[in-house]
Design a protein around this motif. Sequence first.
Motif, PDB file in Angstrom:
ATOM      1  N   ASP A  49       0.815  -1.209   0.000  1.00  0.00           N
ATOM      2  CA  ASP A  49       0.000   0.000   0.000  1.00  0.00           C
ATOM      3  C   ASP A  49       0.852   1.264   0.000  1.00  0.00           C
ATOM      4  O   ASP A  49       0.330   2.362  -0.156  1.00  0.00           O
ATOM      5  N   TYR A  50       2.161   1.103   0.199  1.00  0.00           N
ATOM      6  CA  TYR A  50       3.016   2.290   0.387  1.00  0.00           C
ATOM      7  C   TYR A  50       3.977   2.544  -0.750  1.00  0.00           C
ATOM      8  O   TYR A  50       4.456   3.654  -0.901  1.00  0.00           O
ATOM      9  N   LEU A  51       4.305   1.529  -1.496  1.00  0.00           N
ATOM     10  CA  LEU A  51       5.237   1.714  -2.612  1.00  0.00           C
ATOM     11  C   LEU A  51       4.483   1.567  -3.930  1.00  0.00           C
ATOM     12  O   LEU A  51       3.685   0.638  -4.095  1.00  0.00           O
ATOM     13  N   ASP A  52       4.795   2.471  -4.863  1.00  0.00           N
ATOM     14  CA  ASP A  52       4.035   2.512  -6.112  1.00  0.00           C
ATOM     15  C   ASP A  52       4.655   1.589  -7.167  1.00  0.00           C
ATOM     16  O   ASP A  52       5.075   2.031  -8.233  1.00  0.00           O
ATOM     17  N   VAL A  53       4.746   0.314  -6.821  1.00  0.00           N
ATOM     18  CA  VAL A  53       5.200  -0.681  -7.791  1.00  0.00           C
ATOM     19  C   VAL A  53       4.242  -1.868  -7.725  1.00  0.00           C
ATOM     20  O   VAL A  53       3.464  -1.983  -6.787  1.00  0.00           O
ATOM     21  N   ASP A  54       4.329  -2.740  -8.727  1.00  0.00           N
ATOM     22  CA  ASP A  54       3.540  -3.969  -8.681  1.00  0.00           C
ATOM     23  C   ASP A  54       3.994  -4.801  -7.486  1.00  0.00           C
ATOM     24  O   ASP A  54       5.185  -4.830  -7.163  1.00  0.00           O
ATOM     25  N   PHE A  55       3.041  -5.497  -6.877  1.00  0.00           N
ATOM     26  CA  PHE A  55       3.373  -6.281  -5.690  1.00  0.00           C
ATOM     27  C   PHE A  55       2.663  -7.624  -5.688  1.00  0.00           C
ATOM     28  O   PHE A  55       1.540  -7.747  -6.168  1.00  0.00           O
ATOM     29  N   GLN A  56       3.338  -8.607  -5.137  1.00  0.00           N
ATOM     30  CA  GLN A  56       2.666  -9.853  -4.777  1.00  0.00           C
ATOM     31  C   GLN A  56       2.876 -10.063  -3.286  1.00  0.00           C
ATOM     32  O   GLN A  56       3.954  -9.800  -2.765  1.00  0.00           O
ATOM     33  N   GLN A  57       1.838 -10.565  -2.653  1.00  0.00           N
ATOM     34  CA  GLN A  57       1.902 -10.812  -1.214  1.00  0.00           C
ATOM     35  C   GLN A  57       2.112 -12.315  -1.031  1.00  0.00           C
ATOM     36  O   GLN A  57       1.378 -13.119  -1.601  1.00  0.00           O
ATOM     37  N   ALA A  58       3.136 -12.663  -0.272  1.00  0.00           N
ATOM     38  CA  ALA A  58       3.505 -14.077  -0.137  1.00  0.00           C
ATOM     39  C   ALA A  58       3.073 -14.647   1.204  1.00  0.00           C
ATOM     40  O   ALA A  58       2.852 -13.910   2.163  1.00  0.00           O
ATOM     41  N   ALA A  59       3.004 -15.966   1.272  1.00  0.00           N
ATOM     42  CA  ALA A  59       2.757 -16.642   2.550  1.00  0.00           C
ATOM     43  C   ALA A  59       3.986 -16.449   3.446  1.00  0.00           C
ATOM     44  O   ALA A  59       5.080 -16.133   2.983  1.00  0.00           O
ATOM     45  N   HIS A  60       3.795 -16.677   4.744  1.00  0.00           N
ATOM     46  CA  HIS A  60       4.826 -16.424   5.760  1.00  0.00           C
ATOM     47  C   HIS A  60       6.113 -17.196   5.430  1.00  0.00           C
ATOM     48  O   HIS A  60       6.109 -18.435   5.425  1.00  0.00           O
ATOM     49  N   GLY A  61       7.174 -16.485   5.162  1.00  0.00           N
ATOM     50  CA  GLY A  61       8.467 -17.109   4.909  1.00  0.00           C
ATOM     51  C   GLY A  61       8.743 -17.458   3.463  1.00  0.00           C
ATOM     52  O   GLY A  61       9.873 -17.771   3.099  1.00  0.00           O
ATOM     53  N   ARG A  62       7.713 -17.411   2.618  1.00  0.00           N
ATOM     54  CA  ARG A  62       7.870 -17.946   1.260  1.00  0.00           C
ATOM     55  C   ARG A  62       8.238 -16.892   0.223  1.00  0.00           C
ATOM     56  O   ARG A  62       8.292 -17.188  -0.978  1.00  0.00           O
ATOM     57  N   ALA A  63       8.464 -15.657   0.655  1.00  0.00           N
ATOM     58  CA  ALA A  63       8.715 -14.585  -0.312  1.00  0.00           C
ATOM     59  C   ALA A  63       9.852 -14.919  -1.285  1.00  0.00           C
ATOM     60  O   ALA A  63       9.720 -14.657  -2.479  1.00  0.00           O
ATOM     61  N   PRO A  64      10.968 -15.512  -0.834  1.00  0.00           N
ATOM     62  CA  PRO A  64      12.029 -15.807  -1.816  1.00  0.00           C
ATOM     63  C   PRO A  64      11.577 -16.823  -2.876  1.00  0.00           C
ATOM     64  O   PRO A  64      12.040 -16.750  -4.022  1.00  0.00           O
ATOM     65  N   ALA A  65      10.696 -17.739  -2.509  1.00  0.00           N
ATOM     66  CA  ALA A  65      10.187 -18.691  -3.512  1.00  0.00           C
ATOM     67  C   ALA A  65       9.265 -17.974  -4.489  1.00  0.00           C
ATOM     68  O   ALA A  65       9.343 -18.186  -5.700  1.00  0.00           O
ATOM     69  N   VAL A  66       8.403 -17.111  -3.974  1.00  0.00           N
ATOM     70  CA  VAL A  66       7.510 -16.348  -4.854  1.00  0.00           C
ATOM     71  C   VAL A  66       8.348 -15.463  -5.781  1.00  0.00           C
ATOM     72  O   VAL A  66       8.116 -15.399  -6.991  1.00  0.00           O
ATOM     73  N   ALA A  67       9.360 -14.819  -5.220  1.00  0.00           N
ATOM     74  CA  ALA A  67      10.235 -13.958  -6.029  1.00  0.00           C
ATOM     75  C   ALA A  67      10.946 -14.776  -7.104  1.00  0.00           C
ATOM     76  O   ALA A  67      11.113 -14.324  -8.240  1.00  0.00           O
ATOM     77  N   THR A  68      11.351 -15.989  -6.753  1.00  0.00           N
ATOM     78  CA  THR A  68      11.986 -16.875  -7.729  1.00  0.00           C
ATOM     79  C   THR A  68      11.038 -17.143  -8.893  1.00  0.00           C
ATOM     80  O   THR A  68      11.429 -17.069 -10.066  1.00  0.00           O
ATOM     81  N   GLY A  69       9.784 -17.458  -8.556  1.00  0.00           N
ATOM     82  CA  GLY A  69       8.791 -17.719  -9.605  1.00  0.00           C
ATOM     83  C   GLY A  69       8.637 -16.523 -10.532  1.00  0.00           C
ATOM     84  O   GLY A  69       8.573 -16.674 -11.745  1.00  0.00           O
ATOM     85  N   ILE A  70       8.595 -15.335  -9.965  1.00  0.00           N
ATOM     86  CA  ILE A  70       8.425 -14.129 -10.783  1.00  0.00           C
ATOM     87  C   ILE A  70       9.660 -13.900 -11.655  1.00  0.00           C
ATOM     88  O   ILE A  70       9.582 -13.719 -12.869  1.00  0.00           O
ATOM     89  N   LYS A  71      10.826 -13.931 -10.994  1.00  0.00           N
ATOM     90  CA  LYS A  71      12.058 -13.590 -11.705  1.00  0.00           C
ATOM     91  C   LYS A  71      12.346 -14.583 -12.828  1.00  0.00           C
ATOM     92  O   LYS A  71      12.834 -14.211 -13.899  1.00  0.00           O
ATOM     93  N   ARG A  72      12.026 -15.866 -12.570  1.00  0.00           N
ATOM     94  CA  ARG A  72      12.329 -16.867 -13.600  1.00  0.00           C
ATOM     95  C   ARG A  72      11.478 -16.684 -14.844  1.00  0.00           C
ATOM     96  O   ARG A  72      11.924 -16.982 -15.938  1.00  0.00           O
ATOM     97  N   VAL A  73      10.234 -16.229 -14.671  1.00  0.00           N
ATOM     98  CA  VAL A  73       9.415 -16.044 -15.869  1.00  0.00           C
ATOM     99  C   VAL A  73       9.522 -14.622 -16.422  1.00  0.00           C
ATOM    100  O   VAL A  73       9.159 -14.386 -17.567  1.00  0.00           O
ATOM    101  N   LEU A  74      10.028 -13.695 -15.627  1.00  0.00           N
ATOM    102  CA  LEU A  74      10.228 -12.323 -16.106  1.00  0.00           C
ATOM    103  C   LEU A  74      11.670 -11.906 -15.801  1.00  0.00           C
ATOM    104  O   LEU A  74      11.914 -11.039 -14.956  1.00  0.00           O
ATOM    105  N   PRO A  75      12.648 -12.501 -16.471  1.00  0.00           N
ATOM    106  CA  PRO A  75      14.044 -12.261 -16.084  1.00  0.00           C
ATOM    107  C   PRO A  75      14.516 -10.827 -16.296  1.00  0.00           C
ATOM    108  O   PRO A  75      15.515 -10.425 -15.697  1.00  0.00           O
ATOM    109  N   ASP A  76      13.810 -10.061 -17.104  1.00  0.00           N
ATOM    110  CA  ASP A  76      14.275  -8.677 -17.324  1.00  0.00           C
ATOM    111  C   ASP A  76      13.630  -7.698 -16.350  1.00  0.00           C
ATOM    112  O   ASP A  76      13.857  -6.491 -16.438  1.00  0.00           O
ATOM    113  N   ARG A  77      12.845  -8.179 -15.401  1.00  0.00           N
ATOM    114  CA  ARG A  77      12.267  -7.284 -14.399  1.00  0.00           C
ATOM    115  C   ARG A  77      13.144  -7.295 -13.143  1.00  0.00           C
ATOM    116  O   ARG A  77      14.003  -8.155 -12.975  1.00  0.00           O
TER     117      ARG A  77
END
Lengths: 183, 255, 350
Positions: free
Chosen positions: B58-86
């Motif tokens: 709600d505070y930063l003006d970028v796209d966001f995904q909200q992850a389950a507790h502790g899983r943010a690096p896995a969610v980030a991996t999923g994003i980065k692997r399919v969007l490597p230029d982001r």
Amino acid sequence: MPAHEIVIAGFGGQGVLFLGEVLAHAAVREGRHVTWLPAYGPEQRGGTAHCTVVIDDEPIASPVVADPTVLIALNRPSLDRFERAVRPGGLIVLDATLVDRLPARADVHSVAVPATAIAAELGAPRAANIVLLGALLAVAPILSEAAIRAGLEDKVRDPARRAANLTALARGAAAVRVPAVPT
Amino acid sequence: MIRVAGRPRTLLDVPTHYCPGCTHGIIHRLVAETIDALAIRERTIGVASVGCSVFIYDYLDVDFQQAAHGRAPAVATGIKRVLPDRVVFTYQGDGDLASIGAAEILHAAARGERITVIYVNNALYGMTGGQMAPTTLPGMRTTTSPEGRDVRRHGAPLRMAELLASLDGVAYAAREAVSSPARIHRARRAVEAAFRAQLDDRGLGIVELLSTCPVNWGLEPTDALAWCEAHMVPVFPLGVFKDVRRAREPVDARA
Amino acid sequence: MSRVLMKGNEAMAEAAIRAGCRAYFGYPITPQSELPEYMARHLPAAGGVFLQAESEVAAINMVYGAAGAGARVMTSTSSPGFSLMTEGLSYLVGARLPCVVVTVMRGGPGLGNIAPSQADYFQVTRGLGHGDVHAIVLAPSTVQEAVELVGLAFALAERYRLPVIVAADGLLGQMMEPVELPPALPVPQAPPWATTGAATGRRVISSIHLDPEALERHVLELVATYDLIAAREPRWEADGVEGADVAVVAYGTTARIARSAVARARARGLAVGLLRPITLWPFPIAAFASAPRRWLVAEMSSGQMVDDVRLAVEGRAPVLRYTRVGGVVPTPVELAEAIVRAARPAAVPA
Ligand SMILES: Cc1ncc(C[n+]2csc(CCOP(=O)(O)OP(=O)(O)O)c2C)c(N)n1
């Protein structure tokens, strides 16, 4: 043609699954319906292996077979285990080099071929399974020879090995026509 | 220079829900300034974790995904692997990263995921009311270590920045604090370096930032800053533990 | 079109690639490991991403990230791994993210064994995670159908913006059968809601709604989707159910075995029908409007689908069951005997 429900059983390393795959590929080449089911679960104990191949002109219902029409037994424990299950009127093909008894059942056909000995003689000790396939096809032409050749082509890329398999196939068939053990 | 006045473009003009004296807000600003400075706002995707900072989206003006507790690096991996230029970053607390999500951060780091990790360490679980975290200081009282953390029973604090710095996949690992203007200045540089590690395709970049939790520490905001300096910094030394300037050639077993 | 002989696991992988799936995250577990292995060999060549995660927990969360970033994405696992994925499934449903999860069920509980099983029926139809969570569950019974249902799974996942589960079992995963593979679909563009960078306005993917009334609205929207799915998506196959002495209800591998058993029982002069649910959720309740004298539910679990059958039959006819557990696969012979027994007047509901 009625469905063929084939159980192939032996030790791991005897090419049990491979033999089933050759049959399955051949069936596909002949435009038949086929299922190939390996025993991978609790049955895969003590180094034994078996698989079930069902070949039919109709779509196949159960790939699981309790009473096979054909049993190919590559060793004694396999005969001991599956002999009773074979459907009356069915067929048992066994490797007489490794199975030291004949089937006790009077209501099934039996073919005993010294497949391991023949394969050794051919200089292709691992082709005993294909010798048994040759014997099976000689007594029960489940699939055409052309289809079997095509199935072997699908499974065996190396031409030398393929040639050896074709020889093994022919020797298996000949062993049935000519009694292998002089009487 | 830290711009004290003026809102970074990436920081949305909304009030935050943080308690008085909590430094999550300062750290949000450092991230926003970095995103602006690197001109990556339109291609950045943040991953919010579970903890007090859950509403960072709600505070930063970028796209966001909200992850389950502790899983943010896995969610980030999923994003980065399919969007490597982001550009992908996670924002995680110490309970989230060092406790329930220890496996996910360790393996994202080991794989050298090209992501940036903003790791906010306040030595306890803030959101759930001040329970012990893997980072709780020896002897520190929390609601689940009422007699103080007993190292014999609960182990010693996990130093994640040093631990992760030991992994080949990590290009940048540092720990800074935000307890004084000078420290904030250094922290800002570290945040930027952690993003640059990703932008230069060098590996994972992580900044651990020592943060305050006056409410659960039972301190006034200014005392909390002093407490961080006096008690946390000795246990969690500040500095850059790793800064690989060029992508390291992996040793290939096939060679 | 030519038929190729493929293992169920490999055929499902190829079907996914042809359905435009370009991202796979998973963790090895028997009896489904041929699926990730196939993906590792073929997905990168197709321009996709294959990644072996450190756990099923990580895998499903990678799926979450990739789905949120707009990729057509899947994972696969078997029962113990599916348990670990239920956390992520709840978040995927909460955040309305499409994906496909294949589970190749094996014997449980605990580590159990690697043999075929259907003992996760409750888990896939009732227990996908905390909250009001449902997902379409497709249960193939042949390798060909597995190929088709994997394709359908991606289409349904995207239509409803929800995960879709393909529930197979170890036997289907391990067996080979000739299949006709569908033509390859184009790889989709990321949908407008995906987080691909806020160049044209910011998007947030989240399952949080702190205000109870807001969460109630969100859940009611989900429920409306579930209702739509329940109205439109039940799938089943029925043969000779109306007026049968016994109608067998079975899905997946058990349904194939049941088909052989039904043929055997018919050969003995009985009027026997077969009803095969293809969607386990939504359960094909309408199919139970047909009226046999008795229902016989056959499944490789201690009796789970039988609950849904009882609910659907609403007491109009006795519901019996025949179950094998622990990875034991019933044979057509024993199932035929069970049908014959069920047809006897004295047979009482189990
Ligand atoms: C699976 C799971 N377990 C527990 C929780 C409850 N929970 C929410 S936030 C949190 C602790 C967060 O602490 P930390 O990561 O240190 O962040 P802080 O709140 O201190 O910023 C916990 C345990 C949860 N959301 N999910």
